[in-house]
Enzyme design. Sequence first.
Site, PDB file in Angstrom:
ATOM      1  N   HIS A   1       0.864  -1.183   0.000  1.00  0.00           N
ATOM      2  CA  HIS A   1       0.000   0.000   0.000  1.00  0.00           C
ATOM      3  C   HIS A   1       0.902   1.235   0.000  1.00  0.00           C
ATOM      4  CE1 HIS A   1      -3.583   2.386   1.957  1.00  0.00           C
ATOM      5  NE2 HIS A   1      -2.904   3.113   1.102  1.00  0.00           N
TER       6      HIS A   1
ATOM      7  N   GLU B   1       1.000   7.917  -3.613  1.00  0.00           N
ATOM      8  CA  GLU B   1       1.858   7.492  -2.493  1.00  0.00           C
ATOM      9  C   GLU B   1       3.149   8.303  -2.456  1.00  0.00           C
ATOM     10  OE1 GLU B   1       1.084   5.260   0.086  1.00  0.00           O
ATOM     11  OE2 GLU B   1      -0.892   5.537  -0.786  1.00  0.00           O
TER      12      GLU B   1
ATOM     13  N   HIS C   1       3.394  10.633   0.730  1.00  0.00           N
ATOM     14  CA  HIS C   1       4.313  10.068   1.726  1.00  0.00           C
ATOM     15  C   HIS C   1       5.795  10.191   1.325  1.00  0.00           C
ATOM     16  CE1 HIS C   1       0.842   8.270   3.749  1.00  0.00           C
ATOM     17  NE2 HIS C   1       0.424   7.866   2.563  1.00  0.00           N
TER      18      HIS C   1
HETATM   19  O1  U2P Z   1      -6.125   5.340   7.546  1.00  0.00           O
HETATM   20  C1  U2P Z   1      -6.652   6.008   6.433  1.00  0.00           C
HETATM   21  C2  U2P Z   1      -5.539   6.606   5.572  1.00  0.00           C
HETATM   22  O2  U2P Z   1      -4.723   7.506   6.338  1.00  0.00           O
HETATM   23  C3  U2P Z   1      -3.382   7.453   5.853  1.00  0.00           C
HETATM   24  N1  U2P Z   1      -2.474   7.034   6.959  1.00  0.00           N
HETATM   25  C4  U2P Z   1      -2.904   6.269   7.977  1.00  0.00           C
HETATM   26  C5  U2P Z   1      -2.045   5.892   9.006  1.00  0.00           C
HETATM   27  C6  U2P Z   1      -0.716   6.337   8.991  1.00  0.00           C
HETATM   28  O3  U2P Z   1       0.101   6.026   9.882  1.00  0.00           O
HETATM   29  N2  U2P Z   1      -0.310   7.116   7.938  1.00  0.00           N
HETATM   30  C7  U2P Z   1      -1.154   7.469   6.914  1.00  0.00           C
HETATM   31  O4  U2P Z   1      -0.752   8.153   5.996  1.00  0.00           O
HETATM   32  C8  U2P Z   1      -3.373   6.480   4.687  1.00  0.00           C
HETATM   33  O5  U2P Z   1      -3.570   7.244   3.530  1.00  0.00           O
HETATM   34  P1  U2P Z   1      -3.224   6.852   2.035  1.00  0.00           P
HETATM   35  O6  U2P Z   1      -1.754   6.686   1.870  1.00  0.00           O
HETATM   36  O7  U2P Z   1      -3.937   5.564   1.756  1.00  0.00           O
HETATM   37  O8  U2P Z   1      -3.784   7.990   1.259  1.00  0.00           O
HETATM   38  C9  U2P Z   1      -4.554   5.586   5.044  1.00  0.00           C
HETATM   39  O9  U2P Z   1      -5.058   4.842   3.973  1.00  0.00           O
END
Ligand code: U2P
Length: 226
Positions: A61, A115, A119
């Site tokens: 993910h 992503e 992130h």
């Molecule tokens: O939990 C729902 C969405 O929040 C983001 N998430 C969650 C926990 C964490 O430690 N860090 C984080 O980024 C995720 O977002 P996404 O990358 O999917 O957009 C997760 O799906």
Amino acid sequence: MGAKGWFIVKLLMFQGLFVSRPQEDFDFFYLVLQWPGAYCDTTRACCYPTSGKPAADFGIHGLWPNYKGGSWPSNCDPDSQFDRSQILDLVSSLKKNWPTLSCPSNEGFTFWEHEWEKHGTCSESVMDQHEYFENALKLKEKANLLQTLRNSGIVPDDGFYDLEEITKVIEGGIGFTPGIECNKDPELNDQLHQIYICVDTSGTEFIECPVLPRGRCPSTVQFSKF
Ligand code: U2P
């Protein structure tokens, strides 16, 4: 030390200040691996890439920089856009190991772009775009989750398994306690959805989690077919 020595020391200090990458501004990573059966087995739509249904394996993910307190940074550098030309050599491995399941599929590129921008841009001080995707792929391979679970008789057969047993088996495989997150299928069964493995700030070594995610799992969970 002579004048020449001091000059060299000062030159090195100057380089340290202005040339080296800045210190990382996060505490660790979560490598988050998702079970496709649990993503698709909900009321949410699930789309396959044109190459067809992804393999019945955990898929990446994301690799998420996190803080020890449980919060996380996001979208840290709007100037660093996803650039597929930097990861062309990784695309076939990404399609296999980081498959998209959301709709529309766009062959995975929309997922990887999201992503990276949400992130990856928050860990740019330690890894560039190519390293970010390459490290995540290497970590997924090292975790070898499906095989480890299978070796202990835990398989995606719609059966119900003890959460503690799943946690112990993964811990036996990677050496550290994972976080486990569940979701619900349309019949409201709690099922294994995502596994969180903690990784050091270099993005290469597993570590004990400074903080575990709140997983919302009961003591017995379904491992759904895919
Ligand atoms: O939990 C729902 C969405 O929040 C983001 N998430 C969650 C926990 C964490 O430690 N860090 C984080 O980024 C995720 O977002 P996404 O990358 O999917 O957009 C997760 O799906």
